[in-house]
Design a protein around this motif. Sequence first.
Motif, PDB file in Angstrom:
ATOM      1  N   LYS A 298       2.872   7.451   6.157  1.00  9.07           N
ATOM      2  CA  LYS A 298       4.145   6.649   6.324  1.00  9.07           C
ATOM      3  C   LYS A 298       4.116   5.553   5.210  1.00  9.07           C
ATOM      4  O   LYS A 298       3.017   5.105   4.648  1.00  9.07           O
ATOM      5  CB  LYS A 298       4.197   6.283   8.058  1.00  9.07           C
ATOM      6  CG  LYS A 298       2.966   5.449   8.351  1.00  9.07           C
ATOM      7  CD  LYS A 298       2.943   5.021   9.745  1.00  9.07           C
ATOM      8  CE  LYS A 298       2.065   3.844   9.954  1.00  9.07           C
ATOM      9  NZ  LYS A 298       0.748   3.867   9.247  1.00  9.07           N
ATOM     10  N   ASP A 299       5.203   5.030   5.025  1.00 11.79           N
ATOM     11  CA  ASP A 299       5.327   3.911   4.210  1.00 11.79           C
ATOM     12  C   ASP A 299       5.115   2.747   4.734  1.00 11.79           C
ATOM     13  O   ASP A 299       5.398   2.208   5.671  1.00 11.79           O
ATOM     14  CB  ASP A 299       7.233   3.858   4.149  1.00 11.79           C
ATOM     15  CG  ASP A 299       7.285   2.883   2.726  1.00 11.79           C
ATOM     16  OD1 ASP A 299       6.423   1.987   2.559  1.00 11.79           O
ATOM     17  OD2 ASP A 299       8.354   2.911   2.471  1.00 11.79           O
ATOM     18  N   GLU A 300       3.867   2.169   4.123  1.00  5.06           N
ATOM     19  CA  GLU A 300       3.187   0.989   4.927  1.00  5.06           C
ATOM     20  C   GLU A 300       3.813  -0.302   4.518  1.00  5.06           C
ATOM     21  O   GLU A 300       3.508  -1.367   5.009  1.00  5.06           O
ATOM     22  CB  GLU A 300       1.799   1.049   4.354  1.00  5.06           C
ATOM     23  CG  GLU A 300       1.088   2.208   5.183  1.00  5.06           C
ATOM     24  CD  GLU A 300      -0.441   2.201   4.449  1.00  5.06           C
ATOM     25  OE1 GLU A 300      -1.192   1.445   5.548  1.00  5.06           O
ATOM     26  OE2 GLU A 300      -0.774   2.997   3.790  1.00  5.06           O
ATOM     27  N   ASN A 301       4.871  -0.365   3.354  1.00  6.56           N
ATOM     28  CA  ASN A 301       5.307  -1.573   2.898  1.00  6.56           C
ATOM     29  C   ASN A 301       6.839  -1.800   3.892  1.00  6.56           C
ATOM     30  O   ASN A 301       7.230  -2.924   3.835  1.00  6.56           O
ATOM     31  CB  ASN A 301       5.481  -1.315   1.454  1.00  6.56           C
ATOM     32  CG  ASN A 301       4.181  -1.381   1.038  1.00  6.56           C
ATOM     33  OD1 ASN A 301       3.068  -1.659   1.153  1.00  6.56           O
ATOM     34  ND2 ASN A 301       4.234  -0.538  -0.049  1.00  6.56           N
ATOM     35  N   ASN A 302       7.423  -0.734   4.168  1.00  2.00           N
ATOM     36  CA  ASN A 302       8.795  -1.010   4.738  1.00  2.00           C
ATOM     37  C   ASN A 302       8.972  -0.235   5.896  1.00  2.00           C
ATOM     38  O   ASN A 302       8.430   0.858   6.137  1.00  2.00           O
ATOM     39  CB  ASN A 302       9.785  -0.358   3.641  1.00  2.00           C
ATOM     40  CG  ASN A 302       9.606  -1.007   2.316  1.00  2.00           C
ATOM     41  OD1 ASN A 302       9.863  -2.231   2.135  1.00  2.00           O
ATOM     42  ND2 ASN A 302       9.300  -0.176   1.395  1.00  2.00           N
TER      43      ASN A 302
ATOM     44  N   LEU B 163      13.132   8.040   2.661  1.00  2.00           N
ATOM     45  CA  LEU B 163      13.490   7.384   4.079  1.00  2.00           C
ATOM     46  C   LEU B 163      14.502   6.191   3.800  1.00  2.00           C
ATOM     47  O   LEU B 163      14.631   5.653   2.599  1.00  2.00           O
ATOM     48  CB  LEU B 163      12.201   6.582   4.352  1.00  2.00           C
ATOM     49  CG  LEU B 163      11.051   7.447   4.899  1.00  2.00           C
ATOM     50  CD1 LEU B 163       9.757   6.689   5.033  1.00  2.00           C
ATOM     51  CD2 LEU B 163      11.365   7.865   6.203  1.00  2.00           C
TER      52      LEU B 163
ATOM     53  N   PHE C 284       8.283   7.323  -1.012  1.00  4.43           N
ATOM     54  CA  PHE C 284       9.004   7.588   0.344  1.00  4.43           C
ATOM     55  C   PHE C 284      10.778   7.506   0.137  1.00  4.43           C
ATOM     56  O   PHE C 284      11.306   6.948   0.720  1.00  4.43           O
ATOM     57  CB  PHE C 284       8.596   6.488   1.071  1.00  4.43           C
ATOM     58  CG  PHE C 284       7.167   6.638   1.491  1.00  4.43           C
ATOM     59  CD1 PHE C 284       6.302   5.839   0.938  1.00  4.43           C
ATOM     60  CD2 PHE C 284       6.643   7.537   2.566  1.00  4.43           C
ATOM     61  CE1 PHE C 284       4.827   5.933   1.222  1.00  4.43           C
ATOM     62  CE2 PHE C 284       5.524   7.886   2.946  1.00  4.43           C
ATOM     63  CZ  PHE C 284       4.635   6.806   2.157  1.00  4.43           C
TER      64      PHE C 284
ATOM     65  N   ARG D 113       0.754  -1.052  -0.040  1.00  7.44           N
ATOM     66  CA  ARG D 113      -0.014  -0.055  -0.023  1.00  7.44           C
ATOM     67  C   ARG D 113       0.925   1.078   0.004  1.00  7.44           C
ATOM     68  O   ARG D 113       1.966   1.041   0.583  1.00  7.44           O
ATOM     69  CB  ARG D 113      -0.908  -0.028   1.292  1.00  7.44           C
ATOM     70  CG  ARG D 113      -2.005  -1.067   1.205  1.00  7.44           C
ATOM     71  CD  ARG D 113      -2.905  -0.361   1.906  1.00  7.44           C
ATOM     72  NE  ARG D 113      -2.955  -0.516   3.553  1.00  7.44           N
ATOM     73  CZ  ARG D 113      -3.875  -0.191   4.435  1.00  7.44           C
ATOM     74  NH1 ARG D 113      -5.014  -0.116   3.986  1.00  7.44           N
ATOM     75  NH2 ARG D 113      -3.571  -0.243   5.675  1.00  7.44           N
TER      76      ARG D 113
ATOM     77  N   ARG E 227      14.904   2.571   4.126  1.00  6.92           N
ATOM     78  CA  ARG E 227      14.018   1.708   4.282  1.00  6.92           C
ATOM     79  C   ARG E 227      14.581   0.316   4.378  1.00  6.92           C
ATOM     80  O   ARG E 227      15.415  -0.037   3.900  1.00  6.92           O
ATOM     81  CB  ARG E 227      13.055   1.796   3.283  1.00  6.92           C
ATOM     82  CG  ARG E 227      12.030   2.717   3.465  1.00  6.92           C
ATOM     83  CD  ARG E 227      11.383   3.284   2.154  1.00  6.92           C
ATOM     84  NE  ARG E 227      12.339   3.942   1.416  1.00  6.92           N
ATOM     85  CZ  ARG E 227      12.441   4.051   0.110  1.00  6.92           C
ATOM     86  NH1 ARG E 227      11.661   3.495  -0.649  1.00  6.92           N
ATOM     87  NH2 ARG E 227      13.345   4.785  -0.487  1.00  6.92           N
ATOM     88  N   LEU E 228      13.878  -0.681   5.263  1.00  9.63           N
ATOM     89  CA  LEU E 228      14.181  -2.131   5.360  1.00  9.63           C
ATOM     90  C   LEU E 228      13.123  -3.087   4.625  1.00  9.63           C
ATOM     91  O   LEU E 228      12.046  -2.492   4.172  1.00  9.63           O
ATOM     92  CB  LEU E 228      14.173  -2.457   6.657  1.00  9.63           C
ATOM     93  CG  LEU E 228      15.108  -1.625   7.460  1.00  9.63           C
ATOM     94  CD1 LEU E 228      14.566  -1.912   8.907  1.00  9.63           C
ATOM     95  CD2 LEU E 228      16.528  -2.350   7.413  1.00  9.63           C
ATOM     96  N   GLY E 229      13.284  -4.035   4.154  1.00  7.25           N
ATOM     97  CA  GLY E 229      12.669  -5.002   3.298  1.00  7.25           C
ATOM     98  C   GLY E 229      12.312  -6.016   4.247  1.00  7.25           C
ATOM     99  O   GLY E 229      13.306  -6.279   5.550  1.00  7.25           O
TER     100      GLY E 229
END
Lengths: 1008, 447
Positions: free
Chosen positions: B27-31, A651, A648, A564, A653-655
Amino acid sequence: MKKNYYLWLVLLLFSVTVVQAQEKSILGTVSDETGIPLNGVNIIIKGTSTGTQTDFDGNYVINASIGQTLLFTYLGFEKQEQLILLNSNRINVLLIEDVESIGEVVITGYGKQSKRKIIDAISSVKSEDIKEIPNSNFQNALTGKLSGVQINQANGKAEGKISINIRGVASLSGNQEPLYVVDGVPIINDQESGSSAPTNPLVNINANDIESVEVLKDASSAGIYGSRGTNGVILITTKSGKNGKAKVTFHSAYGFSEAINKRKWLNANQYVELYMEAATNAGQSRAQIEAALDGLATDDLGNISDWRNGNIDTNWQNEALVNGNIQELSLSISGGDDKSTYFMSLGSNNTDGIVRGNSLERYNFRINARRKLSERFNVGANISIARSSIDRISADRQFTTPLQAVALVPISPTHNEDGTLNGNTLYDNFLFEEEFGFFETNIWNLGGVAFGEYTIIEGLNFRSELGYEFFNQSEEVFSGSEIPRNGGLSNGAGRTVSRDYLTFNNYATYNKKLGYSHDVNVVLGMSYEENNRKGISVQGDSFANDLIQTVDGATNITGGSTTRVSNKLVSYFGRATYSFADKYLLKASMRVDGSSRFGPNNRYGYFPAFSAGWIATNENFLNNSKTFSFLKVRGSWGITGNQPLGSFDYLSRLGSASYDTVSGQFISVVGNADLGWEETTQLNFGLDYGLFGNVVTGEIDYYIKDTKDLLLNGRQPLSSGIPGNVILTNIGEVKNSGIEFSINTKNITKDNFTWDTSFNISYNKNEIIKLVDGDDIIGSAGDRDYSILREGESFGAFYLVEYAGVDPENGDALYYTNTELEDGSIERIKTNVYTEASRIVVDKALPDWIGGMTNTLRYRDLDFSFTFQGQWGAQIYNSAGLFQASGFAGGKDNQSIEQLDRWQQPGDITDVPRADLSGDAVESTRYLQDADFIRLRNLTIGYNFKNLWNIDMIRVYFSGLNLLTFTDYDGWDPEATRDDLPGTFARGYEFYSAPPAKVYTFGINVEL
Amino acid sequence: MKKFIYTILYAFSIVLLLVGCTIDDLKDENNLSLELLLTDADNVEDLLVGSYIFAGSGGSYGGQTYIASELVGSSGELIWNGTFNDGQQYIDKSILSSNGMVSSMMADNYDVINQVNTVLFGLDLFEDQERRNRVEGEAKFLRGLEHFDLVRFFGKQYQSGVSNSQLGVSILLTSTLNEIAENPRSSVEEVYSQVINDLNDAVNLLPNSNGVFADKYAAKALLERVYLQQKNYLAARDAANEVIQNSGHSLASDFDAAFNNDIDSSEDIFVMQVTLQAGSNTMNTFWATQANGGRPGNPDIAISDDFINSYEANDDRGQYFYTGNGGNATTKWIDRNANVPLLRLAEMYLIRAECNQRLNASVGDSPLNDVNRIRSRANATELNSVSLDDILVERRFELAFEGHLLHDVKRLGLTAGGLPSDSNRLVFPIPEDELNTNPNSSQNPGY
């Protein structure tokens, strides 16, 4: 008789003098120069507010007194006055078209303006210019008609992405496409293909619904869209109904299509001959060679074709490129009265592509309606629903893509002797994918805009628009167990992407004429946009039975995910336009954009713009000039922005993933809190001219676009451990400058015969000004990306070893060393050792010149028009060259016919090296070619039968697309380029890319 | 007038409504964001698991690290059928700095190191000492592993008894949380020191067993490989011995049982886990036929008949092949979803045997017994006596295609494709992707 008449006259005069200002009924008909009655003409008694309008048949009736003057006005026509005389009972009026106001109204952002007073750089086309062009992507109809706008369809797939560049390329890794706005509301233009081949997100737009397309090119026109205006804005206005009786239009067309060009490859005998030579030159024994050829010629059943005698000679290219067709149908109904208007259309497009296995089926519905609820309040809604169902094929770099079949060997049959498909081919036999698999994409678009416009006081309007678009794409893929590369294991996947796009615009417009000379227009408003995207996917393998092809039938689910993402934009904008005496024009605008895509340190951007103009022909000294019927000088300056592609990106980010059965997190992206937009400052100078009573009209523009803070995936050292080795930063500067020239001439204008020509040509120079630390950014060789970003060079420059031809002594391929010596000079000697040669920057993928010319001829009811399009100055690199044209040094792939010119004995002068299995299969300028071309883009011949069998018009026509191409490029087509690598700065590569289609269409339009 | 007022009110209310809309709440909902993660020990452990995911990736221990060693160390017994040229460059030992396989190997290996450095950065969040030690040990195990293979490929062979000042690789001890590293290349000596320190720490901190994750004996086993490469036979032998005697591992019942496993066999000391949903078995992609999941080369890496014929007739290992139309394929990598072993017990026995032989000792067991243990497991006839050469041949037979070849060539002073073991061409070029971005790096001689 005469005596009576005079008597009546005397009596009348008396009655007039006695009964002063006696009213009488005046009637009449208003028509245009050709005699067609005009509906809705305004008739006012001058000095009063009494008035009326003509009806459907152009008739009017009005009560007026002798001595009063009737004023007739109608949009697009010169106004007329008629004095009411004693004997006036019936006054018929012939209105003449206002030559200067043809194309009078131009749509701008959040408003419209008279074309005469535009001081921005805006190009436009009307529905007349883009009709009858048989293609599933409406953007193809714009090619060659708009100066400064480069349009390229990536390749011949029916749903293939179209890239449009307005005034050069001003972003390296951000968005490079313009903003598309339909009826005031931006639409989704993000491609969502699940494979590496992008689809055109605008494939569902029906060209028949379009009334006009305006392209905003400079800062003062595009600046009103602020942080999305850098690449230009394309405003699409759909048709609306008009006051009058219902008009029904029916349209049907059928076309045949084939590939524009097929390349020539070796046939079986040539293949065997060349392969033997290459293998012998590599020192292989006869036995080895024959064993290899036997291996290539063997089918699944072990039968070896008799390659010595060429008994199997497969033309693999003909398996991949087939004949296609297009069928289009559309029906539209429009009409209205003085309170409401409507436009409704239905359409369908069925395209069978020219690459085997590719086809598209689309259905469109639209209804645009307006209603005047009261004198002050107008409402309206435009709603469209469209659906495409597309049968897709693999992306260019996948082994299963049909065009890669040209690498397969002609001595290898397509089928085994028992009729089943031959899986024992050098690479994948794509026919398996076609027979035992499918890849289907369905795209739904539901969208529209509803608006209300309220006139608060005279001159002050408030307009509120609510736009909504729903985009849903579902893709299903299945690859059966009989496909050799699956090793008996079938696999399948399903992916769905749903997007919502909500736009809420509210703005007030104030129009006031102060005195005779001052004209003021002010727009003030705000906009809110919200974009949501949801994705779902699942993959599975080991299907129980190949007949069940949905993931439901998979034994193992090998992956699945849901995602999402949202982003928002809050904006405020204002614009003020002032003109004095219709001669001096000024404009200023400002847009403030707050976007959720930017880092917290950079949330809001300010984008101002100014422009000024002077209509010289309204000055006394030029007012009656015989040469200059129109001359306007204008200039503009402003700032626009370009947003990052990701929501995003700022940011880190992590996966999530799992190791064995334990879940874990891994660093997927290293972010940047200072991330901001890319900013372009653009200066534009323009001249609009009309000569000899507007027989010749046109525009000349000169522009400079300076872009800084370019978002780039700055490559990081491998030894820093950053995943992907990139971090997105605002690092660079690029400059585009150029000129655009357009000229429209009315060559012959007679009653029965007219001939008009439109010509446009543009030049753009692109230069990279600054990169971080002045370092080059070089494409990843692993992606077959040989592009380079280097200060001082153009975007899209190539970075390759320079090929130096063939050594006549021994047939070795030679390269220029291009070594940089200590004193900075370049040493250029020929060597046959590839590793001794250094790469240099050479040529570029962007064209210098683009142009188009359209001629329209009309003789009574017969019309003939054709458009030529051309591009000069770009090059294309064939990334598959080392497989297709290295004399088998890159493998046993079939070679292009040019390889027959190889060096064979000492003393041979040729450009093709010795065929040798152990030769060089390396990247060099050998595979880089000029891609200049001139194309007969479309040609239409039509005949209109008017008023036949009580039908207003029946038109029959023939239309051709891409009929002729003149080029020296020996690949498939100078516009066929690789469809992977989106979003990087690599451009101008070819890798088994399908050429566009040549289409011949016959059509019929009926207007009732 | 009323209408006018209403309109103005309507307009203002819309404006007010929208001023209230913020864009900052998304906010980033996947990461997850990295900063968020490093506030909790559980999250740091998640990152540790993520490090294994990186370590098992294609460019690292999912396969490329082994493939590079086998192809470059070969002398005609391997044939490349792949469509792209990188593998052929390996076989020809004419490796270009643009070679994609070299580039992805370096990139993937450093990704692991960066990730474990981030874990080490967050160690203070652990309150439980035992848990902290285990996490630290695992992180250092992975870091030692990665630096070791990097220096073996990109630096010249370690010479014992001298200070190895020849260029090694950049040592990465920081995380991208703090800085983007642009490290110069450290010397081979410095890299080996770092590796040995990390692995010694790992040996001290790790528990004896740890599920599928690294444990004390995995660290010890890796340490002996490092010592062997340094020709420190004493240390290598002792470490091997300790692993053999105390780790609880034992040879699989037959040769086949040691390979193509979904669950670790008794012989596996440390493997990279691969499941249907996660992990990549890149060895399968290149060594298996297309029908078994390999690339169209069928297989991309084929084995010569000569090599297969060099096995003794009744040796199972000589039968452990099958064919595709590109040539012979090794059955070791036939299953696309099987785990990829990194350390197995057979290697320990061979190291112990070789070191004992060189030291004229029999610590743990005699070299003859160790060799025969390996042979009899594979149904080859047992030998009566062993020379050093016999042991080395056995090593070649047992460990073929598992990624040891090039390193053995360099260590033992053998030739590869006619090139001497100290040839510049047996040392990898620093990828141009690294040279173009790291101003402090430098290229190897000969490139």
